[in-house]
Design a protein around this motif. Sequence first.
Motif, short mmCIF file in Angstrom:
data_model
loop_
_atom_site.label_atom_id
_atom_site.label_comp_id
_atom_site.label_asym_id
_atom_site.label_seq_id
_atom_site.Cartn_x
_atom_site.Cartn_y
_atom_site.Cartn_z
N ALA A 1 0.84 -1.20 0.00
CA ALA A 1 0.00 0.00 0.00
C ALA A 1 0.87 1.25 0.00
CB ALA A 1 -0.92 0.02 1.23
N THR B 1 1.29 4.70 1.70
CA THR B 1 0.83 5.29 2.96
C THR B 1 1.32 6.72 3.17
OG1 THR B 1 2.72 4.32 4.13
CG2 THR B 1 0.67 3.04 4.10
N THR C 1 -2.71 6.40 -7.20
CA THR C 1 -2.88 5.80 -5.88
C THR C 1 -4.13 4.94 -5.85
OG1 THR C 1 -1.74 7.61 -4.74
CG2 THR C 1 -3.25 6.28 -3.43
N MET D 1 -4.24 0.66 -6.19
CA MET D 1 -4.80 -0.13 -5.10
C MET D 1 -5.77 -1.17 -5.64
SD MET D 1 -5.47 2.95 -2.34
CE MET D 1 -6.16 1.95 -1.02
N THR E 1 -4.89 -5.23 -5.83
CA THR E 1 -5.73 -6.16 -5.09
C THR E 1 -6.36 -7.18 -6.03
OG1 THR E 1 -6.18 -4.45 -3.43
CG2 THR E 1 -7.69 -6.33 -3.50
N SER F 1 -6.46 -3.60 5.54
CA SER F 1 -7.14 -2.33 5.35
C SER F 1 -6.76 -1.40 6.49
CB SER F 1 -8.65 -2.55 5.28
OG SER F 1 -9.31 -1.37 4.88
N TYR G 1 -7.26 7.45 -0.56
CA TYR G 1 -6.70 6.34 0.23
C TYR G 1 -7.81 5.57 0.96
CZ TYR G 1 -3.98 3.74 3.66
OH TYR G 1 -3.45 2.73 4.44
N LYS H 1 -9.34 1.91 -0.12
CA LYS H 1 -9.39 0.78 0.80
C LYS H 1 -10.79 0.18 0.85
CE LYS H 1 -5.21 0.44 2.67
NZ LYS H 1 -4.40 -0.80 2.62
N CYS I 1 -11.33 -1.85 -2.27
CA CYS I 1 -10.61 -3.12 -2.24
C CYS I 1 -11.27 -4.12 -1.30
CB CYS I 1 -9.16 -2.88 -1.83
SG CYS I 1 -8.18 -2.02 -3.08
#
Length: 349
Positions: free
Chosen positions: A105, A107, A119, A123, A127, A146, A177, A181, A184
């Motif tokens: 990930a 961060t 970004t 992701m 995934t 997550s 972000y 998450k 995903c």
Amino acid sequence: MDSIFHQDLVDSISASRKELAFFSGKTFFISGITGLIGYQFAMTILYMNKYLGTDCKIIGLARNKEKFDNLYSQYESLGIEGVFQDIVEPLKCNKEIDYFLHAAATTKSSSIIENPINTFLDMIEGTKNILELACKNKNSRTIYLSSMEVYGQFDHYTVVKEENLGYLDLTNVRNVYPEGKRACELLCSSYYKEYGVDTMVARLAQTFGSGVDLNDGRFFSQLAKSVINKENIILNTKGNSIANYCNSRDVVRALLLLFNCGEASNIYNISNPDSTDSIKNVASMVCREIALNQIELKFQISQEKKSKYPEDTKIKLDIKKIVDLGWQPKFSLQESFEKLIFSMAERMK
């Protein structure tokens, strides 16, 4: 490796000897193996092999071969090998995998804000590629790492269970972000529903302890370096956001437990409720209890800097779901900071 991290690894596997025997002979695929959680998890498996003879295998996905080699070259005889490619490309691995830990990930807030499109899309694509590989390993289990950031904003202080989600401002690019998450997590559930891929989601609090990379730029590392260098702690926000924390050794135990007996297509909060407080109070505790008031907490707030940070959170993670599986956090917030600081200080000499 510093002596603090080494001892923490030895102690953690010694305390869980019987439970860890369950994983003997299994193969783990770890994305983001050079990141904080990936490294902590991989070193646990390697120490299991060394001290318990579990004979596990690790396949670690990394973009940077040099960093991988710096971390793991001395452990090759313990059963680790690297796969070096970008996770957004179809994954090249023909070996049978028992467990997938998807820990890769972005961060760093500045990277997220400067490259919000990549970004978000990286992701999703990363995934998807992990889940596609899991599809080919019919009896495997997958944990997607997550973040508590998925909970978003609440109007008042809220203890959140896994089914609770708050508001995310979709005009704020920093939210790619947490929104990524969320997407995903949904992708994991969709692969379970459509293809029967055994997936779980672990929503982590801020995780740290011994063994954190010296180049880590997150809040907990900044506090540790301030103590080590005897410099005042500088906050670029008012510090009112509620922080949820958990020690890295506790998090790894939780992930191993989920691989063992977690329920497929479920989400689990992982946090230490006793380590939940405002960022301002946490920083004050470090100044007072660990630095013994030899440094002070200062504030330097500007609108430009403020835009780099998530909105203030007002949540505390409810952990009943994973506690019911038999997990409990062991390390206090002060203990976690002490381990982090002593571990970093030894490597900075």
